[in-house]
Design a protein around this motif. Structure first.
Motif, PDB file in Angstrom:
ATOM      1  N   LEU A   8       0.817  -1.210   0.000  1.00  0.00           N
ATOM      2  CA  LEU A   8       0.000   0.000   0.000  1.00  0.00           C
ATOM      3  C   LEU A   8       0.851   1.262   0.000  1.00  0.00           C
ATOM      4  O   LEU A   8       0.375   2.336  -0.363  1.00  0.00           O
ATOM      5  N   ARG A   9       2.102   1.141   0.419  1.00  0.00           N
ATOM      6  CA  ARG A   9       3.013   2.296   0.366  1.00  0.00           C
ATOM      7  C   ARG A   9       3.716   2.386  -0.987  1.00  0.00           C
ATOM      8  O   ARG A   9       4.398   3.366  -1.265  1.00  0.00           O
ATOM      9  N   GLY A  10       3.567   1.373  -1.810  1.00  0.00           N
ATOM     10  CA  GLY A  10       4.226   1.358  -3.108  1.00  0.00           C
ATOM     11  C   GLY A  10       3.483   2.214  -4.118  1.00  0.00           C
ATOM     12  O   GLY A  10       2.590   2.998  -3.785  1.00  0.00           O
ATOM     13  N   GLN A  11       3.837   2.049  -5.382  1.00  0.00           N
ATOM     14  CA  GLN A  11       3.227   2.832  -6.456  1.00  0.00           C
ATOM     15  C   GLN A  11       2.348   1.980  -7.358  1.00  0.00           C
ATOM     16  O   GLN A  11       1.322   2.450  -7.842  1.00  0.00           O
ATOM     17  N   GLN A  12       2.713   0.725  -7.578  1.00  0.00           N
ATOM     18  CA  GLN A  12       1.972  -0.099  -8.515  1.00  0.00           C
ATOM     19  C   GLN A  12       0.625  -0.549  -7.962  1.00  0.00           C
ATOM     20  O   GLN A  12      -0.413  -0.345  -8.599  1.00  0.00           O
ATOM     21  N   PHE A  13       0.628  -1.141  -6.761  1.00  0.00           N
ATOM     22  CA  PHE A  13      -0.604  -1.721  -6.232  1.00  0.00           C
ATOM     23  C   PHE A  13      -1.702  -0.683  -5.988  1.00  0.00           C
ATOM     24  O   PHE A  13      -2.863  -0.918  -6.348  1.00  0.00           O
ATOM     25  N   PRO A  14      -1.398   0.484  -5.379  1.00  0.00           N
ATOM     26  CA  PRO A  14      -2.466   1.486  -5.197  1.00  0.00           C
ATOM     27  C   PRO A  14      -3.102   1.922  -6.516  1.00  0.00           C
ATOM     28  O   PRO A  14      -4.314   2.163  -6.573  1.00  0.00           O
ATOM     29  N   ALA A  15      -2.304   2.028  -7.595  1.00  0.00           N
ATOM     30  CA  ALA A  15      -2.858   2.404  -8.897  1.00  0.00           C
ATOM     31  C   ALA A  15      -3.818   1.340  -9.413  1.00  0.00           C
ATOM     32  O   ALA A  15      -4.902   1.636  -9.924  1.00  0.00           O
ATOM     33  N   VAL A  16      -3.436   0.070  -9.262  1.00  0.00           N
ATOM     34  CA  VAL A  16      -4.308  -1.033  -9.680  1.00  0.00           C
ATOM     35  C   VAL A  16      -5.581  -1.038  -8.841  1.00  0.00           C
ATOM     36  O   VAL A  16      -6.698  -1.234  -9.358  1.00  0.00           O
ATOM     37  N   LEU A  17      -5.433  -0.800  -7.532  1.00  0.00           N
ATOM     38  CA  LEU A  17      -6.584  -0.791  -6.625  1.00  0.00           C
ATOM     39  C   LEU A  17      -7.574   0.311  -7.004  1.00  0.00           C
ATOM     40  O   LEU A  17      -8.800   0.100  -6.985  1.00  0.00           O
ATOM     41  N   LEU A  18      -7.051   1.473  -7.369  1.00  0.00           N
ATOM     42  CA  LEU A  18      -7.912   2.581  -7.809  1.00  0.00           C
ATOM     43  C   LEU A  18      -8.698   2.202  -9.060  1.00  0.00           C
ATOM     44  O   LEU A  18      -9.904   2.451  -9.157  1.00  0.00           O
ATOM     45  N   LEU A  19      -8.013   1.597 -10.002  1.00  0.00           N
ATOM     46  CA  LEU A  19      -8.658   1.209 -11.262  1.00  0.00           C
ATOM     47  C   LEU A  19      -9.741   0.161 -11.014  1.00  0.00           C
ATOM     48  O   LEU A  19     -10.840   0.251 -11.574  1.00  0.00           O
ATOM     49  N   VAL A  20      -9.446  -0.808 -10.169  1.00  0.00           N
ATOM     50  CA  VAL A  20     -10.426  -1.858  -9.850  1.00  0.00           C
ATOM     51  C   VAL A  20     -11.635  -1.258  -9.143  1.00  0.00           C
ATOM     52  O   VAL A  20     -12.786  -1.601  -9.456  1.00  0.00           O
ATOM     53  N   ALA A  21     -11.385  -0.348  -8.185  1.00  0.00           N
ATOM     54  CA  ALA A  21     -12.496   0.265  -7.442  1.00  0.00           C
ATOM     55  C   ALA A  21     -13.405   1.063  -8.362  1.00  0.00           C
ATOM     56  O   ALA A  21     -14.638   0.978  -8.271  1.00  0.00           O
ATOM     57  N   ALA A  22     -12.817   1.838  -9.273  1.00  0.00           N
ATOM     58  CA  ALA A  22     -13.622   2.619 -10.215  1.00  0.00           C
ATOM     59  C   ALA A  22     -14.401   1.702 -11.154  1.00  0.00           C
ATOM     60  O   ALA A  22     -15.588   1.932 -11.429  1.00  0.00           O
ATOM     61  N   GLY A  23     -13.741   0.663 -11.644  1.00  0.00           N
ATOM     62  CA  GLY A  23     -14.415  -0.285 -12.523  1.00  0.00           C
ATOM     63  C   GLY A  23     -15.558  -0.989 -11.825  1.00  0.00           C
ATOM     64  O   GLY A  23     -16.638  -1.200 -12.410  1.00  0.00           O
ATOM     65  N   LEU A  24     -15.354  -1.347 -10.560  1.00  0.00           N
ATOM     66  CA  LEU A  24     -16.404  -2.007  -9.791  1.00  0.00           C
ATOM     67  C   LEU A  24     -17.586  -1.080  -9.563  1.00  0.00           C
ATOM     68  O   LEU A  24     -18.750  -1.492  -9.664  1.00  0.00           O
ATOM     69  N   GLY A  25     -17.291   0.194  -9.263  1.00  0.00           N
ATOM     70  CA  GLY A  25     -18.370   1.155  -9.070  1.00  0.00           C
ATOM     71  C   GLY A  25     -19.207   1.327 -10.326  1.00  0.00           C
ATOM     72  O   GLY A  25     -20.443   1.330 -10.274  1.00  0.00           O
ATOM     73  N   LEU A  26     -18.538   1.451 -11.473  1.00  0.00           N
ATOM     74  CA  LEU A  26     -19.249   1.607 -12.750  1.00  0.00           C
ATOM     75  C   LEU A  26     -20.057   0.359 -13.084  1.00  0.00           C
ATOM     76  O   LEU A  26     -21.204   0.456 -13.554  1.00  0.00           O
ATOM     77  N   LEU A  27     -19.489  -0.817 -12.824  1.00  0.00           N
ATOM     78  CA  LEU A  27     -20.189  -2.073 -13.120  1.00  0.00           C
ATOM     79  C   LEU A  27     -21.437  -2.232 -12.264  1.00  0.00           C
ATOM     80  O   LEU A  27     -22.534  -2.503 -12.772  1.00  0.00           O
ATOM     81  N   LEU A  28     -21.299  -2.054 -10.939  1.00  0.00           N
ATOM     82  CA  LEU A  28     -22.430  -2.263 -10.030  1.00  0.00           C
ATOM     83  C   LEU A  28     -23.527  -1.213 -10.225  1.00  0.00           C
ATOM     84  O   LEU A  28     -24.694  -1.471  -9.931  1.00  0.00           O
ATOM     85  N   ALA A  29     -23.139  -0.034 -10.731  1.00  0.00           N
ATOM     86  CA  ALA A  29     -24.147   0.996 -11.000  1.00  0.00           C
ATOM     87  C   ALA A  29     -25.038   0.613 -12.169  1.00  0.00           C
ATOM     88  O   ALA A  29     -26.153   1.137 -12.304  1.00  0.00           O
TER      89      ALA A  29
END
Length: 393
Positions: A8-29
């Motif tokens: 979570l302090r890195g750079q790669q994983f938080p970026a992936v997590l953001l993308l997944v969260a946004a994609g999940l929000g758009l999908l469930l909507a």
């Protein structure tokens, strides 16, 4: 699966997590789950004794993002005083490039969705949206695909994104304040002064009681700023800018996993929770198309062109901060707007849910295009530098 604090302090994983969260929000909507989740996000929670009464989605945007902006302000102050922006010499090229990365996307947006385009003043209000660069995403792409790139590319991109954040903060503070009650805002400034004094006392003693007092004063500042009519996230900016360096760094270090692992993904989910509109006779709003073009196209043109101009005026014999191909790579990365752009979309079209949702879709689509393009361009530049290094070996 347990997520490590290191990830979570890195750079790669938080970026992936953001993308997944946004994609999940758009999908469930856009599934039958929409109504039940929308009911939760629209549920109101008030603060007793105040006029503050927000929906959960507003608490996320006004409350949780204030913590994110606190972290941004801490890093901003560090870069301005002891980092990559602590002198005019260091800041010149990224500052000029950042100006281009703001002015050109605004021009592109207004050309497509401004009054002169026949779209009217409603969509024209969204001109600040494509001006932002998402630090987490941009550095995440750089970490994933940029092995072998000179460190100067990351330094330039970080400086560029921070300067973009300054501009975004100014837009939020100036453009989206409403019926400002200056008396309450003055009290907030007094509270910020008290917070600054306490942070210096904490720097000397580290006593837990002072830390608790700082939290209380920080919350009071947020309430006063929110009640004053200035956007509540500005409270986080004010507090972060005045905090003493040692406590500020400890605070940033402690908050980073929470911001990357919870606050930003939750905001991304809530902001992206929009229904994809059914295309009728009118089609998509000009705001959608303006953002879709301004982020990946306007940003790369503005950053590259103005960064190149800055190189033309450097002192003779001085090497450029970035060569032209690397400027293009930074420009494409700058087109990933996301977090601040999503917030600006919510603020610019707060009174028009239909245009707001289409603007959010424009941010998501434009940022995704920029993300894919930046992966390709950064990979190509990284291969170039790795081949050069191999040739010298």
């Amino acid at each position: 699966m347990r997520i490590s604090v290191k990830a979570l302090r890195g750079q790669q994983f938080p970026a992936v997590l953001l993308l997944v969260a946004a994609g999940l929000g758009l999908l469930l909507a856009n599934l039958p789950t929409h109504d039940s989740i929308a009911e939760v996000l629209n549920f109101h929670i008030g603060v007793p004794g105040t006029d503050i009464d927000h929906s959960i989605s507003d608490w996320i945007a006004d409350g949780l993002l204030a913590i994110f902006f606190l972290m941004v302000a801490i890093e901003l102050r560090h870069e301005l005083t002891r980092g990559e922006l602590d002198s005019l010499h260091k800041a010149a090229q990224p500052a000029i490039a950042a100006a281009g990365g703001v002015l050109v996307p605004i021009a592109v947006y207004l050309l497509i969705a401004g009054p002169s385009s026949g779209s009217g003043a409603v969509t024209a209000a969204g001109w600040p949206i494509p001006t932002a660069t998402d630090i987490a995403f941009a550095l995440g792409v750089l970490a994933m695909f940029g092995r072998g790139l000179p460190s100067g590319v990351r330094v330039f991109l970080l400086a560029l994104a921070i300067l973009d954040d300054i501009i975004g903060i100014i837009f939020i503070a100036v453009l989206f304040a409403h019926d400002v009650q200056w008396g309450l805002f003055l009290l907030a400034v007094v509270a910020v002064g008290a917070f600054a004094i306490l942070s210096r006392m904490l720097g000397r003693s580290g006593h837990w009681f002072i830390a608790v007092l700082m939290i209380v004063v920080g919350v009071a500042t947020w309430v006063l700023v929110s009640e004053s009519g200035v956007h509540a996230t500005i409270a986080g900016v004010m507090l972060g800018l005045v905090m003493s360096p040692a406590p500020a760094e400890r605070t940033r270090h402690a908050l980073e996993p929470w911001v990357n692992g919870i606050i930003l993904p939750v905001f991304a989910f809530a902001a992206a929770f929009v229904v994809i509109p059914q295309l009728g006779g009118e089609g998509l709003s000009p705001a959608f198309w303006a953002i879709l073009v301004a982020l990946p196209v306007g940003k790369v043109i503005g950053i590259t062109l103005f960064g190149w101009i800055a190189m033309r005026f450097r002192p003779k014999g001085q090497a450029p901060a970035l060569v032209l191909p690397d400027l293009i790579a930074a420009g494409v990365l700058g087109g990933i707007g996301f977090t601040v752009s999503l917030l600006l979309a919510n603020l610019a079209f707060a009174s028009d849910a239909g245009v707001r949702d289409q603007a959010i879709l424009g941010v998501l689509a434009g940022s995704l295009i920029a993300l894919v393009l930046s992966g390709v361009v950064v990979s190509a530049r990284a291969r170039h530098y790795r081949s050069l290094a191999g040739g010298r070996a």
